[in-house]
Every structure is written in structure tokens, then in C-alpha cells.
Design a protein around this motif. Structure first.
Motif, PDB file in Angstrom:
ATOM      1  N   MET A 118       0.852  -1.173   0.000  1.00  0.00           N
ATOM      2  CA  MET A 118       0.000   0.000   0.000  1.00  0.00           C
ATOM      3  C   MET A 118       0.904   1.244   0.000  1.00  0.00           C
ATOM      4  O   MET A 118       1.836   1.320   0.792  1.00  0.00           O
ATOM      5  N   PRO A 119       0.645   2.228  -0.860  1.00  0.00           N
ATOM      6  CA  PRO A 119       1.431   3.451  -0.850  1.00  0.00           C
ATOM      7  C   PRO A 119       1.318   4.162   0.497  1.00  0.00           C
ATOM      8  O   PRO A 119       0.258   4.130   1.145  1.00  0.00           O
ATOM      9  N   TRP A 120       2.402   4.809   0.913  1.00  0.00           N
ATOM     10  CA  TRP A 120       2.416   5.408   2.250  1.00  0.00           C
ATOM     11  C   TRP A 120       1.328   6.467   2.418  1.00  0.00           C
ATOM     12  O   TRP A 120       0.807   6.647   3.512  1.00  0.00           O
ATOM     13  N   GLN A 121       0.947   7.152   1.349  1.00  0.00           N
ATOM     14  CA  GLN A 121      -0.087   8.184   1.457  1.00  0.00           C
ATOM     15  C   GLN A 121      -1.419   7.597   1.913  1.00  0.00           C
ATOM     16  O   GLN A 121      -2.188   8.266   2.606  1.00  0.00           O
ATOM     17  N   GLN A 122      -1.683   6.351   1.552  1.00  0.00           N
ATOM     18  CA  GLN A 122      -2.932   5.709   1.948  1.00  0.00           C
ATOM     19  C   GLN A 122      -2.898   5.245   3.404  1.00  0.00           C
ATOM     20  O   GLN A 122      -3.940   4.979   3.990  1.00  0.00           O
ATOM     21  N   MET A 139       9.779  14.422   0.512  1.00  0.00           N
ATOM     22  CA  MET A 139      10.904  13.928   1.307  1.00  0.00           C
ATOM     23  C   MET A 139      10.663  12.516   1.826  1.00  0.00           C
ATOM     24  O   MET A 139      11.584  11.870   2.301  1.00  0.00           O
ATOM     25  N   ILE A 140       9.425  12.043   1.769  1.00  0.00           N
ATOM     26  CA  ILE A 140       9.046  10.800   2.433  1.00  0.00           C
ATOM     27  C   ILE A 140       9.099   9.617   1.474  1.00  0.00           C
ATOM     28  O   ILE A 140       8.558   9.660   0.373  1.00  0.00           O
ATOM     29  N   GLN A 141       9.746   8.551   1.941  1.00  0.00           N
ATOM     30  CA  GLN A 141       9.809   7.316   1.167  1.00  0.00           C
ATOM     31  C   GLN A 141       8.754   6.325   1.652  1.00  0.00           C
ATOM     32  O   GLN A 141       8.110   5.650   0.870  1.00  0.00           O
ATOM     33  N   ASP A 142       8.588   6.241   2.994  1.00  0.00           N
ATOM     34  CA  ASP A 142       7.604   5.312   3.562  1.00  0.00           C
ATOM     35  C   ASP A 142       7.288   5.733   4.986  1.00  0.00           C
ATOM     36  O   ASP A 142       8.039   6.486   5.613  1.00  0.00           O
ATOM     37  N   ILE A 143       6.172   5.245   5.494  1.00  0.00           N
ATOM     38  CA  ILE A 143       5.765   5.495   6.880  1.00  0.00           C
ATOM     39  C   ILE A 143       5.129   4.216   7.405  1.00  0.00           C
ATOM     40  O   ILE A 143       4.382   3.547   6.685  1.00  0.00           O
ATOM     41  N   ASN A 144       5.480   3.865   8.640  1.00  0.00           N
ATOM     42  CA  ASN A 144       4.950   2.641   9.251  1.00  0.00           C
ATOM     43  C   ASN A 144       4.629   2.876  10.713  1.00  0.00           C
ATOM     44  O   ASN A 144       5.351   3.604  11.407  1.00  0.00           O
TER      45      ASN A 144
END
Length: 74
Positions: free
Chosen positions: A1-5, A57-62
Motif C-alpha cells: 500500500m502506498p504510504w499516502q494511503q 521527502m518521504i519514502q515510507d511510513i509505518n
């Protein structure tokens, strides 16, 4: 899932953020504003700062994983 979602599920939660430059940061996700991620980060002692990260700037978020078998300390 893309980080924006992932953002809507992670608001108010502790998160780890991978930045496009290879660095990372962590804090509590507060939300978004003007294509920026708003994160409260711990500074030192009892001080916290609201930081803003451009979406570019963001690659991923968890979200942080739960603790495994928390044991009470005696």
C-alpha cells in the motif's frame, strides 16, 4: 500500500518515517497540512516539537509494532 494511503490509519499513533535521503525519524503522527506530514517528536527532558516533512521527502511510513509479551517490572 502506498504510504499516502496509510496516513488516515496512523493519525495519533507512533510512527517511523523513512526519508528519501536515507535518514529516518519517529514520533506521533498528527496529520497533514499543505502536502506536509505533521509529526510530534521528542527533543529532550519534557520538550517536544511539531515537525513538518514535505511529502516529496518521504519514502515510507509505518506504525510501531506492539510489544512482545510485556512483563511487569518488579
Amino acid at each position: 500500500m502506498p504510504w499516502q494511503q496509510k496516513i488516515r490509519y496512523l493519525i495519533g499513533q507512533p510512527v517511523g518515517i523513512s526519508l528519501a535521503n536515507g535518514q529516518g525519524t519517529s514520533g506521533v503522527l498528527c496529520g497533514t497540512s499543505d502536502n506536509k506530514l505533521l509529526v510530534i517528536e521528542y527533543m529532550y527532558q519534557a520538550q517536544f516539537a511539531l515537525k513538518q516533512y514535505d511529502f516529496q521527502m518521504i519514502q515510507d511510513i509505518n506504525g510501531f509494532p506492539p510489544c512482545q509479551n510485556p512483563q511487569p517490572l518488579y
